[in-house]
Design an enzyme around this catalytic site. Structure first.
Site, PDB file in Angstrom:
ATOM      1  N   ASP A   1     -10.138  -5.550  -3.424  1.00 26.31           N
ATOM      2  CA  ASP A   1      -9.555  -4.499  -2.578  1.00 26.31           C
ATOM      3  C   ASP A   1     -10.417  -3.237  -2.689  1.00 26.31           C
ATOM      4  OD1 ASP A   1      -7.965  -2.374  -1.579  1.00 26.31           O
ATOM      5  OD2 ASP A   1      -6.110  -3.386  -2.170  1.00 26.31           O
TER       6      ASP A   1
ATOM      7  N   SER B   1       0.826  -1.201   0.000  1.00 25.09           N
ATOM      8  CA  SER B   1       0.000   0.000   0.000  1.00 25.09           C
ATOM      9  C   SER B   1       0.869   1.263   0.000  1.00 25.09           C
ATOM     10  CB  SER B   1      -0.971  -0.054   1.189  1.00 25.09           C
ATOM     11  OG  SER B   1      -2.000   0.894   1.053  1.00 25.09           O
TER      12      SER B   1
ATOM     13  N   HIS C   1      -7.341  -6.048   0.748  1.00 26.59           N
ATOM     14  CA  HIS C   1      -6.154  -5.220   1.006  1.00 26.59           C
ATOM     15  C   HIS C   1      -5.391  -5.661   2.266  1.00 26.59           C
ATOM     16  CE1 HIS C   1      -4.050  -1.453  -0.020  1.00 26.59           C
ATOM     17  NE2 HIS C   1      -4.004  -1.141   1.257  1.00 26.59           N
TER      18      HIS C   1
END
Length: 282
Positions: free
Chosen positions: A226, A149, A260
């Site tokens: 995600d 991320s 995620h």
């Protein structure tokens, strides 16, 4: 530079350790995790740096991803720093989860009141590797980087801004084009000021478009379910298009049904360690 050991745990024949030190770049005490595989007892090993995402500390990756098994198998020292300076007493540093504490975005801030401490880019590319090279059995010539991320963004920009420094780079669900997403706009305007041309120096998609360094093979895993992919924070398509145009090899895997979280990372972490080991152990 004195290191204080916080913890040490036997794991897959190696040792998972956490240390604290006083950072020159960040002007505060910082913690980082380091995994020493069994091979480190008898010689120098390659170093693989992991950069975590928003809100994380050095703990998330080492306790949730299960990476130690693959790192032990391939003989890699793995280093996981924190995601921002801590306890700098800057007004507003703890006001939101996506800016300030836990959200350093791996940039060198140029704006007050952040610029004195928020220098995560220099910390992860210069200060931390120097510290690791001086204190642990690593080969300084064999270094790679990966992350998740915000940390995937960090890994990509560190590799693209320093051709030849890292043997390989990979990312899980990276923020690929931060100048165009709300997380990036908030962080960059706060740390780097209103001039958007300065933001491009820390945007992987912009950096790829101008890249002229040695070939680097990029691996990216992205969960199809995600929420941050669907709401436009990650923008991997922009990065892939830029790589394709520049003929930079990138393997992009859209993983059906994954989100995620660290469950996603844990599923594919061994693939990423293998990707790096191929270049680090060559």
């Amino acid at each position: 530079m004195a290191l204080k050991q916080i913890s040490s745990n036997r794991c897959f024949g190696g040792l998972q350790k956490v240390f604290e030190h006083s950072s020159v770049e960040l002007k505060c005490k910082m913690r980082f995790a380091v995994y020493l595989p069994p091979q480190a007892e008898s010689g120098k090993c390659p170093a693989l740096y992991w950069l975590s995402g928003l809100t994380c500390t050095e703990q998330n990756f080492i306790s949730k991803s299960g990476y130690q098994q693959a790192a032990s198998e391939h003989g890699l020292v793995v280093i996981a720093p924190d995601t921002s300076p801590r306890g700098c007493n800057i007004k507003g540093e703890d006001d939101s989860w996506d800016f300030g504490t836990g959200a350093g975005f791996y940039v060198n801030a140029t704006e007050d009141p952040w610029k004195a401490n928020y220098r995560m880019y220099s910390y992860v590319t210069e200060e931390l590797p120097q510290l690791i090279n001086a204190n642990f059995p690593v080969d300084p010539q064999r270094m790679s980087i990966f992350g998740h991320s915000m940390g995937g963004h960090g890994a990509l920009i560190c590799a693209l801004k320093n051709p030849g420094k890292y043997r390989s780079v990979s990312a899980f669900a990276p923020i690929c084009n931060p100048v165009l997403c709300s997380w990036g706009k908030k962080a960059f305007s706060g740390y780097l000021g209103p001039d958007e041309s300065k933001w491009k120096a820390y945007d992987a998609t912009c950096l790829v478009k101008a890249y002229s360094g040695s070939q680097i093979d990029i691996l990216i895993d992205q969960g199809k379910d995600d929420e941050f992919l669907s709401n436009g924070q990650l923008l991997p398509d922009n990065f892939i298009a830029a790589c394709t145009e520049k003929k930079i090899p990138v393997v992009f895997r859209l993983q059906e049904g994954y989100d995620h979280s660290y469950y996603f990372i844990a599923t594919f972490i061994a693939d990423h360690i293998r990707h790096h080991a191929k270049y680090l152990n060559a």
